[in-house]
Scaffold this motif. Sequence first.
Motif, PDB file in Angstrom:
ATOM      1  N   LEU A  65      41.367  27.696  74.327  1.00 53.81           N
ATOM      2  CA  LEU A  65      39.999  27.514  73.854  1.00 53.81           C
ATOM      3  C   LEU A  65      39.011  28.326  74.685  1.00 53.81           C
ATOM      4  O   LEU A  65      38.035  28.864  74.147  1.00 53.81           O
ATOM      5  CB  LEU A  65      39.625  26.033  73.895  1.00 53.81           C
ATOM      6  N   ARG A  66      39.265  28.441  75.995  1.00 57.18           N
ATOM      7  CA  ARG A  66      38.389  29.263  76.835  1.00 57.18           C
ATOM      8  C   ARG A  66      38.494  30.729  76.435  1.00 57.18           C
ATOM      9  O   ARG A  66      37.473  31.439  76.369  1.00 57.18           O
ATOM     10  CB  ARG A  66      38.751  29.075  78.310  1.00 57.18           C
ATOM     11  N   ARG A  67      39.710  31.203  76.165  1.00 51.95           N
ATOM     12  CA  ARG A  67      39.876  32.599  75.713  1.00 51.95           C
ATOM     13  C   ARG A  67      39.173  32.827  74.389  1.00 51.95           C
ATOM     14  O   ARG A  67      38.532  33.866  74.172  1.00 51.95           O
ATOM     15  CB  ARG A  67      41.361  32.925  75.582  1.00 51.95           C
ATOM     16  N   THR A  68      39.282  31.849  73.504  1.00 47.89           N
ATOM     17  CA  THR A  68      38.633  31.981  72.195  1.00 47.89           C
ATOM     18  C   THR A  68      37.116  31.987  72.337  1.00 47.89           C
ATOM     19  O   THR A  68      36.417  32.760  71.656  1.00 47.89           O
ATOM     20  CB  THR A  68      39.073  30.834  71.272  1.00 47.89           C
ATOM     21  N   ALA A  69      36.584  31.139  73.219  1.00 49.00           N
ATOM     22  CA  ALA A  69      35.137  31.113  73.440  1.00 49.00           C
ATOM     23  C   ALA A  69      34.649  32.432  74.015  1.00 49.00           C
ATOM     24  O   ALA A  69      33.586  32.942  73.611  1.00 49.00           O
ATOM     25  CB  ALA A  69      34.776  29.950  74.365  1.00 49.00           C
ATOM     26  N   ASN A  70      35.403  33.012  74.957  1.00 49.08           N
ATOM     27  CA  ASN A  70      35.012  34.318  75.509  1.00 49.08           C
ATOM     28  C   ASN A  70      35.034  35.403  74.435  1.00 49.08           C
ATOM     29  O   ASN A  70      34.136  36.258  74.391  1.00 49.08           O
ATOM     30  CB  ASN A  70      35.938  34.692  76.662  1.00 49.08           C
ATOM     31  N   ALA A  71      36.043  35.362  73.560  1.00 45.99           N
ATOM     32  CA  ALA A  71      36.113  36.344  72.476  1.00 45.99           C
ATOM     33  C   ALA A  71      34.961  36.152  71.490  1.00 45.99           C
ATOM     34  O   ALA A  71      34.411  37.121  70.957  1.00 45.99           O
ATOM     35  CB  ALA A  71      37.452  36.244  71.763  1.00 45.99           C
ATOM     36  N   ALA A  72      34.577  34.892  71.235  1.00 48.56           N
ATOM     37  CA  ALA A  72      33.448  34.631  70.339  1.00 48.56           C
ATOM     38  C   ALA A  72      32.151  35.168  70.932  1.00 48.56           C
ATOM     39  O   ALA A  72      31.322  35.758  70.218  1.00 48.56           O
ATOM     40  CB  ALA A  72      33.338  33.134  70.073  1.00 48.56           C
ATOM     41  N   LEU A  73      31.965  34.983  72.232  1.00 49.97           N
ATOM     42  CA  LEU A  73      30.772  35.535  72.881  1.00 49.97           C
ATOM     43  C   LEU A  73      30.791  37.057  72.825  1.00 49.97           C
ATOM     44  O   LEU A  73      29.740  37.693  72.660  1.00 49.97           O
ATOM     45  CB  LEU A  73      30.708  35.048  74.332  1.00 49.97           C
ATOM     46  N   GLU A  74      31.961  37.664  72.962  1.00 51.31           N
ATOM     47  CA  GLU A  74      32.069  39.117  72.864  1.00 51.31           C
ATOM     48  C   GLU A  74      31.706  39.598  71.471  1.00 51.31           C
ATOM     49  O   GLU A  74      30.986  40.596  71.300  1.00 51.31           O
ATOM     50  CB  GLU A  74      33.481  39.555  73.226  1.00 51.31           C
ATOM     51  N   THR A  75      32.183  38.869  70.445  1.00 57.87           N
ATOM     52  CA  THR A  75      31.828  39.212  69.065  1.00 57.87           C
ATOM     53  C   THR A  75      30.330  39.065  68.832  1.00 57.87           C
ATOM     54  O   THR A  75      29.699  39.921  68.185  1.00 57.87           O
ATOM     55  CB  THR A  75      32.608  38.311  68.085  1.00 57.87           C
ATOM     56  N   LEU A  76      29.738  37.985  69.350  1.00 52.15           N
ATOM     57  CA  LEU A  76      28.297  37.778  69.203  1.00 52.15           C
ATOM     58  C   LEU A  76      27.514  38.883  69.898  1.00 52.15           C
ATOM     59  O   LEU A  76      26.518  39.397  69.357  1.00 52.15           O
ATOM     60  CB  LEU A  76      27.925  36.417  69.778  1.00 52.15           C
ATOM     61  N   ALA A  77      27.961  39.275  71.098  1.00 50.32           N
ATOM     62  CA  ALA A  77      27.269  40.344  71.824  1.00 50.32           C
ATOM     63  C   ALA A  77      27.381  41.673  71.089  1.00 50.32           C
ATOM     64  O   ALA A  77      26.412  42.443  71.024  1.00 50.32           O
ATOM     65  CB  ALA A  77      27.848  40.463  73.235  1.00 50.32           C
ATOM     66  N   MET A  78      28.550  41.965  70.532  1.00 52.17           N
ATOM     67  CA  MET A  78      28.717  43.200  69.765  1.00 52.17           C
ATOM     68  C   MET A  78      27.743  43.259  68.602  1.00 52.17           C
ATOM     69  O   MET A  78      27.086  44.289  68.370  1.00 52.17           O
ATOM     70  CB  MET A  78      30.157  43.300  69.240  1.00 52.17           C
ATOM     71  N   SER A  79      27.632  42.147  67.870  1.00 47.53           N
ATOM     72  CA  SER A  79      26.738  42.145  66.705  1.00 47.53           C
ATOM     73  C   SER A  79      25.281  42.257  67.131  1.00 47.53           C
ATOM     74  O   SER A  79      24.495  42.960  66.486  1.00 47.53           O
ATOM     75  CB  SER A  79      26.966  40.870  65.893  1.00 47.53           C
ATOM     76  N   ALA A  80      24.898  41.573  68.212  1.00 51.11           N
ATOM     77  CA  ALA A  80      23.499  41.593  68.643  1.00 51.11           C
ATOM     78  C   ALA A  80      23.093  42.970  69.149  1.00 51.11           C
ATOM     79  O   ALA A  80      22.058  43.521  68.746  1.00 51.11           O
ATOM     80  CB  ALA A  80      23.278  40.534  69.725  1.00 51.11           C
ATOM     81  N   VAL A  81      23.913  43.551  70.034  1.00 53.23           N
ATOM     82  CA  VAL A  81      23.577  44.871  70.580  1.00 53.23           C
ATOM     83  C   VAL A  81      23.626  45.932  69.487  1.00 53.23           C
ATOM     84  O   VAL A  81      22.762  46.817  69.412  1.00 53.23           O
ATOM     85  CB  VAL A  81      24.519  45.221  71.745  1.00 53.23           C
ATOM     86  N   GLY A  82      24.652  45.857  68.623  1.00 50.91           N
ATOM     87  CA  GLY A  82      24.729  46.822  67.530  1.00 50.91           C
ATOM     88  C   GLY A  82      23.532  46.749  66.610  1.00 50.91           C
ATOM     89  O   GLY A  82      23.006  47.779  66.162  1.00 50.91           O
TER      90      GLY A  82
END
Length: 264
Positions: A65-82
């Motif tokens: 679950l921690r790995r999944t949460a980190n990946a979700a934050l990475e996806t959110l950051a990609m969309s926001a910065v993009g």
Amino acid sequence: MSDMPAAPTRNLLGWILALLLAILCAASFYSLDLKWVEFTRPDSLRTTFELLGGFAPPELGMPFLRRTANAALETLAMSAVGTLLAVAAGLLLAMPASGRLGGLGIPRAIVRTILNVLRSIPELVWAYIMLIAAGLGPFAGTLALAAHTAGVLGRLFADALENAPLHAEHSLRTNGAPALAAFLYATLPQTLPQMLSYTLYRWENNIRAAAVLGVVGAGGLGQMLKYHLSLFQMQPAATVILAMLALVALVDAASFATRRWLTS
């Protein structure tokens, strides 16, 4: 006897277009090999339910679950910065594309062509290009989202600026205000709510696109999903899919609340 309103004239061209669309839809169904019977066969249904059953129960171990949460934050950051990069590039391209401020010395047709090229190439194709240029990871996915979204937002921003009323801007110019100041204080405030609405909508789309781009190695939840599905690890894949759904729902709710706040 009161005059009756004249009957509306029939638009022959509209009827012809509607008929052509109906013929196109019928031809599409005829040309496609749609095997509805194969889809509803007992063995097909059994295999489908067996596959879906393999997703239950989802993996709920704390390390995963921690790995999944980190990946979700990475996806959110990609969309926001993009999206932020696309807003900056789209606004710069929208100025000459709309013909405002004299087109900034750039021919309008050239900028419109650039915007068409940017948004015509799908995010996945941009991701493959950026992966070659920048290597695996979220940076390539962010650039791919920014490139495609810049074309979409640039066109939408240009149309908003082009359709904005010019009375306030002309009044400021008549009273001696510079062209840039008249644009910033008169035209831009009129179109800013519409631009913000477009930006929030594209951010919602980029959340979904960022999750898909990970499948080609651009990081985030998509990369985790590809890894576990390729190994037929269905229960961890179910957790990743649920994280995608939760992330999309969260962003949709935040975007809806922000749009309501802007329009209230």
